[in-house]
Enzyme design. Structure first.
Site: not given
Ligand SMILES: *Cc1c(COP(=O)(O)O)cnc(C)c1O
Length: 379
Positions: A54, A106, A178, A202
């Protein structure tokens, strides 16, 4: 990778960052370390630098150093999901700190701020990030963080990262970006961001088979130490195999993102020319209201786009059923193309138009994607 004594291109960094031939076996590809505990030396120390999984482990350490190098930051912390990464940034703030967040982003991150962190006394204002005067007007003496997501989900509005960074720094706050939709495509640190967050689920993973998140910091400062504390004490850490998969996916990221971008531009141009399409949201189109900013801030325009059908909610919901190549599913960044009716997944507070469909353009041949859409729109 040993520190090269000449500057490397991002493609070379992606292939080599955080990697070395395994000294024990000569293995070219990093072994996967499942061990969750590590032996202490006779004097009680941890000679490997690892003690308990961890806190850290070899696969996570390799991924984190690669993420920091690729994004051009000083340090990175990997998490079990993008939401855990975003949460760690908010948890590193203190009660009554003020956050300026976008009206459109998001939906999970917006809900996190609205529903979860409000209960922990984080003060949040949601503003239109395309309106710099509104951003400036929202600043308070307690403002500690401005959060941006550009292009935004789901209508691909752009935020001028450099301009908002200047507002944040003038206020004594940090700018967090982000960058999930735009890895390689834009360099938030070069534009003044202090923190970059990714859902590595992603484009980094890139194959829709792993969940992960990351916080990269421009400086290894006290704020990042708090993020690190949330990671290791809070424990929302990724498993070694998940780190290994994301690190593998990263190797092809620069080339995949080019192909995603080229395909998406072709699809966006096709949709923009179609009589049944009311509007296309894609920053690579000259008709995008912020195309100039896109040219300034991005080197390509990404694999995500959205379009509004000439028709109602029912027609927009039904259209994906006729497609053969696109799969009806949420998420993005994988090799396969996905289509999603966003409004019906975003919950009651959504402002997403009922006739909007979001596309994650994959790595199929663009002619096939266009043919699939053309046939469906004609029926
Ligand atoms: C998918 C996504 C998130 C969240 O990520 P997870 O891996 O699903 O927890 C945050 N910001 C954006 C722009 C995203 O596309």
């Amino acid at each position: 990778m040993d520190e090269a004594d000449f500057p490397l291109h991002v493609e070379s960094i992606a292939v080599h960052a955080g990697r070395a031939v395994d000294p024990a076996t000569g293995a070219v590809i990093a072994p996967l370390h499942f061990s969750m505990t590590f032996e202490r030396a006779a004097d009680g120390s941890f000679p490997s630098g690892f003690s308990y999984s961890r806190s850290n482990n070899p696969n996570r350490a390799a991924l984190e150093s690669a993420l920091a190098l690729l994004e051009g930051g000083a340090v990175a912390a990997a998490f079990g999901s993008g939401m855990a990464a975003a949460s760690a940034i908010f948890q590193a703030l203190a009660p009554n700190d003020h956050v300026i967040a976008p009206l459109e982003a998001y939906h999970g991150v917006l809900r996190l701020l609205r529903d979860l962190f409000a209960r922990w006394q984080l003060a949040v204002d949601f503003v239109d990030m395309t309106d710099l005067a509104a951003v400036e007007g929202a600043v308070r003496s307690s403002t500690k963080l401005i959060w941006v997501e550009t292009p935004s989900n789901p209508t691909l509005r752009l935020t001028d990262i450099a301009a908002v960074a200047a507002i944040a720094h003038h206020a004594g706050a940090q700018l967090a970006c982000d960058n999930t939709w735009s890895p390689i495509l834009q360099r938030p640190f070069a534009l003044g961001a202090d923190l970059v967050m990714h859902s590595t689920t992603k484009y980094f993973g890139g194959h829709s088979d792993v969940l992960g998140g990351a916080v990269v910091a421009r400086e290894a400062n006290e704020f990042f130490q708090r993020v690190r504390e949330v990671q290791t004490l809070g424990g929302a850490v990724p498993a070694p195999f998940d780190c290994w998969l994301i690190h593998r996916g990263m190797q092809t990221l620069p080339w995949r993102i080019r192909a995603h971008s080229a395909n998406a531009l072709r699809v966006a141009e096709f949709l923009a020319s179609h009589a049944r399409v009311e509007r296309v949201h894609y920053p690579g189109l000259e008709a995008h209201p912020q195309h100039d900013l896109a040219l300034r801030q991005m080197n390509r325009f990404g694999g995500m786009l959205a379009f509004e059908l000439r028709g109602d909610r029912a027609e927009a919901l039904a259209l994906p059923n006729e497609l053969k190549i696109f799969t009806r599913a949420t998420s993005l960044g994988g090799v396969e193309s996905l289509i999603e009716h966003r409004q019906s997944i975003e919950g009651p507070e959504t402002k997403t138009p009922a006739n909007l469909l979001r596309l994650s353009i994959g790595l199929e041949h663009p002619d096939d994607l266009i043919a699939d859409l053309a046939r469906t729109l004609a029926s």
